[in-house]
Design a protein around this motif. Structure first.
Motif, PDB file in Angstrom:
ATOM      1  N   ARG A 247      43.107 -17.494 -17.928  1.00 18.83           N
ATOM      2  CA  ARG A 247      43.350 -17.025 -19.352  1.00 18.83           C
ATOM      3  C   ARG A 247      42.059 -17.225 -20.014  1.00 18.83           C
ATOM      4  O   ARG A 247      41.646 -16.080 -20.995  1.00 18.83           O
TER       5      ARG A 247
ATOM      6  N   GLY B  46      39.651 -14.596 -18.922  1.00 16.20           N
ATOM      7  CA  GLY B  46      40.139 -13.306 -19.064  1.00 16.20           C
ATOM      8  C   GLY B  46      40.203 -12.911 -20.642  1.00 16.20           C
ATOM      9  O   GLY B  46      40.358 -11.870 -20.992  1.00 16.20           O
TER      10      GLY B  46
ATOM     11  N   ASP C 153      41.693 -14.582 -23.347  1.00 15.69           N
ATOM     12  CA  ASP C 153      42.743 -14.790 -24.144  1.00 15.69           C
ATOM     13  C   ASP C 153      42.440 -15.516 -25.632  1.00 15.69           C
ATOM     14  O   ASP C 153      41.346 -16.478 -25.336  1.00 15.69           O
ATOM     15  N   GLY C 154      42.612 -15.214 -26.476  1.00 15.72           N
ATOM     16  CA  GLY C 154      42.338 -16.088 -27.867  1.00 15.72           C
ATOM     17  C   GLY C 154      42.835 -17.320 -27.800  1.00 15.72           C
ATOM     18  O   GLY C 154      43.945 -17.844 -27.138  1.00 15.72           O
ATOM     19  N   LYS C 155      42.561 -18.177 -28.825  1.00 14.72           N
ATOM     20  CA  LYS C 155      42.931 -19.563 -28.927  1.00 14.72           C
ATOM     21  C   LYS C 155      44.559 -19.576 -29.353  1.00 14.72           C
ATOM     22  O   LYS C 155      44.941 -20.675 -28.490  1.00 14.72           O
ATOM     23  N   ASP C 156      45.138 -18.899 -30.000  1.00 16.46           N
ATOM     24  CA  ASP C 156      46.351 -18.835 -30.231  1.00 16.46           C
ATOM     25  C   ASP C 156      47.366 -18.506 -29.029  1.00 16.46           C
ATOM     26  O   ASP C 156      48.431 -19.013 -28.795  1.00 16.46           O
ATOM     27  N   ALA C 157      46.837 -17.647 -28.190  1.00 17.43           N
ATOM     28  CA  ALA C 157      47.645 -17.381 -26.808  1.00 17.43           C
ATOM     29  C   ALA C 157      47.386 -18.520 -25.854  1.00 17.43           C
ATOM     30  O   ALA C 157      48.513 -18.933 -25.191  1.00 17.43           O
ATOM     31  N   LEU C 158      46.237 -19.104 -25.707  1.00 19.33           N
ATOM     32  CA  LEU C 158      45.954 -20.348 -24.933  1.00 19.33           C
ATOM     33  C   LEU C 158      46.935 -21.557 -25.667  1.00 19.33           C
ATOM     34  O   LEU C 158      47.647 -22.192 -24.918  1.00 19.33           O
TER      35      LEU C 158
ATOM     36  N   TYR D 276      50.716 -20.806 -24.387  1.00 24.09           N
ATOM     37  CA  TYR D 276      50.812 -20.767 -23.023  1.00 24.09           C
ATOM     38  C   TYR D 276      50.919 -22.512 -22.719  1.00 24.09           C
ATOM     39  O   TYR D 276      51.768 -22.835 -22.039  1.00 24.09           O
TER      40      TYR D 276
END
Length: 86
Positions: A40, A43, A45-50, A53
């Motif tokens: 991720r 790929g 992904d931004g900090k909020d998405a990480l 997850y």
């Protein structure tokens, strides 16, 4: 591939040092979460998405109590990723 495995290993070490893992958590399971986090990050992904997850992994998959420790793991993993790019 060895670079990827080594980088995943670094994230795995961060996870192990930050989380008080449940007794039934095995190395393969934790490696899979570290690999997904690595993928991720690579790929884009931004900090909020990480955060979302890893919060899900912590609470839903590992059945650990909710806390903000996942944020420290993500932040450290992102710092490691900055080192990989240098």
């Amino acid at each position: 591939m060895s670079d990827k495995a080594g980088r995943i290993g670094e994230i795995l070490d961060v996870m192990k040092s930050a989380w008080d893992l449940p007794a039934d958590c095995n190395e393969g399971e934790l490696f899979a979460y570290a690999e997904a986090l690595y993928d991720r990050i690579v790929g884009g992904d931004g900090k909020d998405a990480l955060y979302a997850y890893l919060a899900g992994v912590q609470v839903d998959n590992l059945e650990m109590a909710p806390s903000d420790i996942f944020k420290a793991i993500v932040d450290r993993a992102l710092a490691l990723a900055d080192d990989w790019r240098e």
